[in-house]
Motif scaffolding. Sequence first.
Motif, PDB file in Angstrom:
ATOM      1  N   ILE A 130      39.809  42.354  32.916  1.00  0.00           N
ATOM      2  CA  ILE A 130      40.556  43.400  32.233  1.00  0.00           C
ATOM      3  C   ILE A 130      40.258  44.703  32.962  1.00  0.00           C
ATOM      4  N   ALA A 131      41.320  45.433  33.302  1.00  0.00           N
ATOM      5  CA  ALA A 131      41.186  46.653  34.093  1.00  0.00           C
ATOM      6  C   ALA A 131      41.728  47.844  33.314  1.00  0.00           C
ATOM      7  N   ILE A 150      36.865  47.627  36.055  1.00  0.00           N
ATOM      8  CA  ILE A 150      37.194  46.222  35.791  1.00  0.00           C
ATOM      9  C   ILE A 150      36.037  45.565  35.065  1.00  0.00           C
ATOM     10  N   MET A 151      36.331  44.802  34.042  1.00  0.00           N
ATOM     11  CA  MET A 151      35.327  44.036  33.294  1.00  0.00           C
ATOM     12  C   MET A 151      35.781  42.572  33.273  1.00  0.00           C
ATOM     13  N   ASP A 152      34.833  41.672  33.056  1.00  0.00           N
ATOM     14  CA  ASP A 152      35.122  40.243  32.922  1.00  0.00           C
ATOM     15  C   ASP A 152      34.937  39.827  31.479  1.00  0.00           C
ATOM     16  N   PHE A 153      35.671  38.828  31.089  1.00  0.00           N
ATOM     17  CA  PHE A 153      35.336  38.136  29.856  1.00  0.00           C
ATOM     18  C   PHE A 153      35.744  36.685  30.015  1.00  0.00           C
ATOM     19  N   LEU A 154      35.002  35.821  29.368  1.00  0.00           N
ATOM     20  CA  LEU A 154      35.288  34.393  29.441  1.00  0.00           C
ATOM     21  C   LEU A 154      36.287  34.039  28.351  1.00  0.00           C
ATOM     22  N   MET A 164      44.669  38.916  35.064  1.00  0.00           N
ATOM     23  CA  MET A 164      44.307  40.325  34.936  1.00  0.00           C
ATOM     24  C   MET A 164      45.048  40.919  33.746  1.00  0.00           C
ATOM     25  N   LEU A 165      44.280  41.467  32.837  1.00  0.00           N
ATOM     26  CA  LEU A 165      44.842  42.209  31.712  1.00  0.00           C
ATOM     27  C   LEU A 165      44.627  43.692  31.979  1.00  0.00           C
ATOM     28  N   TYR A 166      45.487  44.528  31.439  1.00  0.00           N
ATOM     29  CA  TYR A 166      45.369  45.968  31.633  1.00  0.00           C
ATOM     30  C   TYR A 166      45.303  46.668  30.290  1.00  0.00           C
ATOM     31  N   GLY A 167      44.590  47.769  30.247  1.00  0.00           N
ATOM     32  CA  GLY A 167      44.464  48.572  29.032  1.00  0.00           C
ATOM     33  C   GLY A 167      43.714  49.844  29.349  1.00  0.00           C
ATOM     34  N   LEU A 168      43.126  50.443  28.322  1.00  0.00           N
ATOM     35  CA  LEU A 168      42.302  51.637  28.497  1.00  0.00           C
ATOM     36  C   LEU A 168      40.884  51.321  28.070  1.00  0.00           C
TER      37      LEU A 168
END
Length: 152
Positions: free
Chosen positions: A100-101, A108-112, A137-141
């Motif tokens: 997720i960016a 950028i962070m990871d999640f399982l 890849m997910l996007y957000g704030l």
Amino acid sequence: MEKDRMALETYETVLEHLRNKHIRITETRKAIIRYMIGTSSHPSAEVIYKDLLPDYPSMSLATVYNNLKVLVDEGFVTELKLCNYSTTYYDFLGHKEVHIACENCGKIMDFLDADIRDMYQEASKQTGYKVTRSQVMLYGLCPECQAKEAEI
């Protein structure tokens, strides 16, 4: 201690794989591999270069890019290219997680995702492909950018 042991085993596995493929093992290549195994962030080549330069003053940015390309080609590193950003970021063995960016700062962070295996199976079932890796890849704030936005 367990994390250190796992990191060392991973490092040795990568080196053994490269040796078996007759890929030269240089000191800078080993340093970049150690760096990628040890980081929880998703660095750019420029960040890796800047961080390693004090210990490897003769290393060039091109050397970092060339080593990252080898690690990408061998499946140990994944390239992360964000929408609206020209910089490429790198993730060690990051093809089994979701990223997720932040659309604002690029963090950028990871999640399982427990359902990612279901997605692989469904993709195989519908297309006949054997899924070997993925990049989601997910996007957000991010929380920091949300807080800054709230202050305005």
